[in-house]
Design a protein around this motif. Sequence first.
Motif, PDB file in Angstrom:
ATOM      1  N   LEU A 279      62.514  25.461 -29.739  1.00 23.40           N
ATOM      2  CA  LEU A 279      62.978  26.879 -30.322  1.00 23.40           C
ATOM      3  C   LEU A 279      63.571  27.727 -29.024  1.00 23.40           C
ATOM      4  N   LEU A 280      63.372  27.728 -27.963  1.00 22.42           N
ATOM      5  CA  LEU A 280      63.961  28.692 -26.951  1.00 22.42           C
ATOM      6  C   LEU A 280      65.087  27.762 -26.564  1.00 22.42           C
ATOM      7  N   GLN A 281      65.314  26.594 -26.338  1.00 18.09           N
ATOM      8  CA  GLN A 281      66.623  25.755 -26.281  1.00 18.09           C
ATOM      9  C   GLN A 281      67.683  26.230 -27.110  1.00 18.09           C
ATOM     10  N   ILE A 282      67.350  26.098 -28.457  1.00 14.23           N
ATOM     11  CA  ILE A 282      68.125  26.655 -29.459  1.00 14.23           C
ATOM     12  C   ILE A 282      68.593  27.888 -29.497  1.00 14.23           C
ATOM     13  N   SER A 283      67.603  28.791 -29.116  1.00 14.41           N
ATOM     14  CA  SER A 283      67.962  30.284 -28.862  1.00 14.41           C
ATOM     15  C   SER A 283      68.787  30.564 -27.880  1.00 14.41           C
ATOM     16  N   LYS A 284      68.809  29.881 -26.836  1.00 18.36           N
ATOM     17  CA  LYS A 284      69.709  30.178 -25.684  1.00 18.36           C
ATOM     18  C   LYS A 284      70.956  29.686 -25.956  1.00 18.36           C
ATOM     19  N   LEU A 285      71.417  28.627 -26.871  1.00 19.73           N
ATOM     20  CA  LEU A 285      72.525  28.200 -27.333  1.00 19.73           C
ATOM     21  C   LEU A 285      73.213  29.548 -27.991  1.00 19.73           C
ATOM     22  N   TYR A 286      72.483  29.953 -28.977  1.00 21.12           N
ATOM     23  CA  TYR A 286      73.053  31.148 -29.847  1.00 21.12           C
ATOM     24  C   TYR A 286      73.027  32.594 -29.140  1.00 21.12           C
ATOM     25  N   LEU A 287      72.153  32.799 -28.205  1.00 19.60           N
ATOM     26  CA  LEU A 287      72.096  34.158 -27.681  1.00 19.60           C
ATOM     27  C   LEU A 287      72.460  34.363 -26.238  1.00 19.60           C
ATOM     28  N   SER A 288      73.262  33.498 -25.865  1.00 19.61           N
ATOM     29  CA  SER A 288      73.714  33.516 -24.408  1.00 19.61           C
ATOM     30  C   SER A 288      74.934  33.933 -24.645  1.00 19.61           C
ATOM     31  N   THR A 289      75.943  34.713 -23.551  1.00 17.85           N
ATOM     32  CA  THR A 289      77.261  34.832 -23.814  1.00 17.85           C
ATOM     33  C   THR A 289      78.059  33.769 -23.678  1.00 17.85           C
ATOM     34  N   GLN A 290      79.486  33.438 -24.286  1.00 15.48           N
ATOM     35  CA  GLN A 290      80.264  32.447 -24.216  1.00 15.48           C
ATOM     36  C   GLN A 290      80.680  31.804 -22.885  1.00 15.48           C
ATOM     37  N   ASP A 291      80.290  32.783 -21.907  1.00 20.93           N
ATOM     38  CA  ASP A 291      80.890  32.408 -20.542  1.00 20.93           C
ATOM     39  C   ASP A 291      79.738  31.960 -19.580  1.00 20.93           C
ATOM     40  N   THR A 292      78.552  31.722 -20.307  1.00 19.89           N
ATOM     41  CA  THR A 292      77.463  31.248 -19.450  1.00 19.89           C
ATOM     42  C   THR A 292      77.607  29.812 -18.950  1.00 19.89           C
ATOM     43  N   VAL A 293      76.640  29.611 -17.869  1.00 19.67           N
ATOM     44  CA  VAL A 293      76.808  28.333 -17.371  1.00 19.67           C
ATOM     45  C   VAL A 293      75.194  27.940 -17.485  1.00 19.67           C
ATOM     46  N   ILE A 294      74.874  26.825 -18.207  1.00 20.27           N
ATOM     47  CA  ILE A 294      73.523  26.490 -18.464  1.00 20.27           C
ATOM     48  C   ILE A 294      73.175  25.108 -17.682  1.00 20.27           C
ATOM     49  N   LEU A 295      72.215  25.125 -16.621  1.00 24.73           N
ATOM     50  CA  LEU A 295      71.782  23.928 -16.144  1.00 24.73           C
ATOM     51  C   LEU A 295      70.591  23.465 -16.419  1.00 24.73           C
ATOM     52  N   ILE A 296      70.733  22.347 -16.898  1.00 29.49           N
ATOM     53  CA  ILE A 296      69.208  21.691 -17.545  1.00 29.49           C
ATOM     54  C   ILE A 296      68.944  20.202 -16.736  1.00 29.49           C
ATOM     55  N   ASP A 297      67.782  20.461 -16.185  1.00 30.06           N
ATOM     56  CA  ASP A 297      67.334  19.321 -15.338  1.00 30.06           C
ATOM     57  C   ASP A 297      66.447  18.426 -16.233  1.00 30.06           C
ATOM     58  N   GLU A 298      66.685  17.291 -16.257  1.00 28.03           N
ATOM     59  CA  GLU A 298      65.929  16.158 -17.069  1.00 28.03           C
ATOM     60  C   GLU A 298      65.845  16.679 -18.505  1.00 28.03           C
ATOM     61  N   PHE A 299      66.905  16.766 -19.234  1.00 31.45           N
ATOM     62  CA  PHE A 299      67.004  17.247 -20.323  1.00 31.45           C
ATOM     63  C   PHE A 299      66.045  16.546 -21.415  1.00 31.45           C
ATOM     64  N   GLU A 300      65.560  15.516 -21.219  1.00 33.98           N
ATOM     65  CA  GLU A 300      64.771  14.899 -22.279  1.00 33.98           C
ATOM     66  C   GLU A 300      63.489  15.655 -22.085  1.00 33.98           C
ATOM     67  N   ASN A 301      62.923  15.952 -20.847  1.00 36.20           N
ATOM     68  CA  ASN A 301      61.802  16.509 -20.483  1.00 36.20           C
ATOM     69  C   ASN A 301      61.515  17.992 -21.145  1.00 36.20           C
ATOM     70  N   SER A 302      62.576  18.595 -21.442  1.00 36.28           N
ATOM     71  CA  SER A 302      62.525  19.878 -22.171  1.00 36.28           C
ATOM     72  C   SER A 302      62.266  20.012 -23.562  1.00 36.28           C
ATOM     73  N   LEU A 303      62.443  18.855 -24.089  1.00 38.24           N
ATOM     74  CA  LEU A 303      62.325  18.556 -25.550  1.00 38.24           C
ATOM     75  C   LEU A 303      61.349  17.121 -25.903  1.00 38.24           C
ATOM     76  N   MET A 321      80.732  27.500 -23.650  1.00 40.98           N
ATOM     77  CA  MET A 321      79.706  27.649 -22.416  1.00 40.98           C
ATOM     78  C   MET A 321      79.855  26.457 -21.637  1.00 40.98           C
ATOM     79  N   GLN A 322      79.430  26.320 -20.291  1.00 43.99           N
ATOM     80  CA  GLN A 322      79.384  25.307 -19.563  1.00 43.99           C
ATOM     81  C   GLN A 322      78.095  24.699 -19.533  1.00 43.99           C
ATOM     82  N   PHE A 323      77.816  23.150 -19.633  1.00 43.38           N
ATOM     83  CA  PHE A 323      76.488  22.827 -19.537  1.00 43.38           C
ATOM     84  C   PHE A 323      76.583  21.683 -18.282  1.00 43.38           C
ATOM     85  N   ILE A 324      75.729  21.701 -17.497  1.00 48.40           N
ATOM     86  CA  ILE A 324      75.544  20.959 -16.361  1.00 48.40           C
ATOM     87  C   ILE A 324      74.101  20.186 -16.360  1.00 48.40           C
TER      88      ILE A 324
END
Length: 385
Positions: A279-303, A321-324
């Motif tokens: 829920l909070l990961q989806i919220s991040k995608l919709y509620l962050s500015t378009q110039d946000t850089v999002i860093l996600i370590d071990e993506f599978e462990n977040s979900l 947005m930029q995703f690393i």
Amino acid sequence: MNINKLRYCNHEYEWELEPVVLSNLTLLVGASGVGKTQILEAIINLQQIAKGASLNGIEWDVEFVIKNNNYQWKGEFEKQEISPFLEEIEKIKKKRYRVIQEELYRNGKVIVKRRLNEIIFNNNKLPKLSPFQSLIEILREEDIAPIRDGFSKIIQSTRSIENAANEFSFLIVASILSKDLFSVEEIQKSDFPIPIKLGLAYKYVPNVFNVVKERFIDIFTSVEDIKINFLEIDSDKGFSEKQLVSVSESQQSFIYIKEKGVNHWINQRHISSGMLKTLLQISKLYLSTQDTVILIDEFENSLGINCIDVVTDLLLENKNMQFIITSHHPYIINNIPMEYWKIVTRRGGVVTATNAKEFNLGKSRHQAFMQLINLDAYREGITVR
């Protein structure tokens, strides 16, 4: 903000990242221990340096874009030898390290240059300033302010999102719900944590909240509704000590879900961690500015495993947005196009992130994935000097 290129050295630990080119979506893959997480940590360290942090032995060279301007920021802190025994003590004492050199360019033109005690800003020599902080922090009120603002839009997802949600009580929400109206743009631009932004969306922009809710229900079909429960207190009167103790002791929940066929609402403390993180990961995608850089370590462990496909699709859909991210999960790697892969390897303390196409992988996504998992560089990834 969009980070285009990064080189980074930690001379204290003799760790170096060779120059790596980053795109709007970068997937770092490779064996455990090659340095994928350290690449994300390097970016976070640059964010901290931009805010005034003083870090032992750090050297950097980063190129980025903010509001159609191309920047290059280079610098280096002195290295001091600190014994492992004293390292934690030095951190507690907040030991500071001098900046040896620093340069900032905009569209190829030098803005400011520093060499030890001399700082030249727009061709003018500045009076003596703090030798322990970056020029991004020192000159933040000048035309360098957009750079500091850009670095503030880097969001790290390595720590538990579930814990983050639990950190923010009703009192914090109540204290910021004193404004008559929040637009989605104001919420996105705010520095509030994602759980608080979700609460604001629930109250002030329900159409956006409902989009988040619908994407969540697409994943968890047993859920029929979500609500945010917050304690509103008259902000003119403030919070009494009795109210503070009462709320603290009750540990009231913030997020509630309603499942089909269940009469009562399930509070945050009883929502599964996979559900809450999603829920909070989806919220991040919709509620962050378009110039946000999002860093996600071990993506599978977040979900949870059943959430990966939908959220992965959301990443691919979001071009502003930029995703690393880092991942070991076959589904994630196989479902992100090969042109976004960076295969991370390490030789001694030197880390390299190489474009997947340089390994001549198959043209189809499945062929490329099968060849990737059999590459020595992917399975082993670490060699001695």
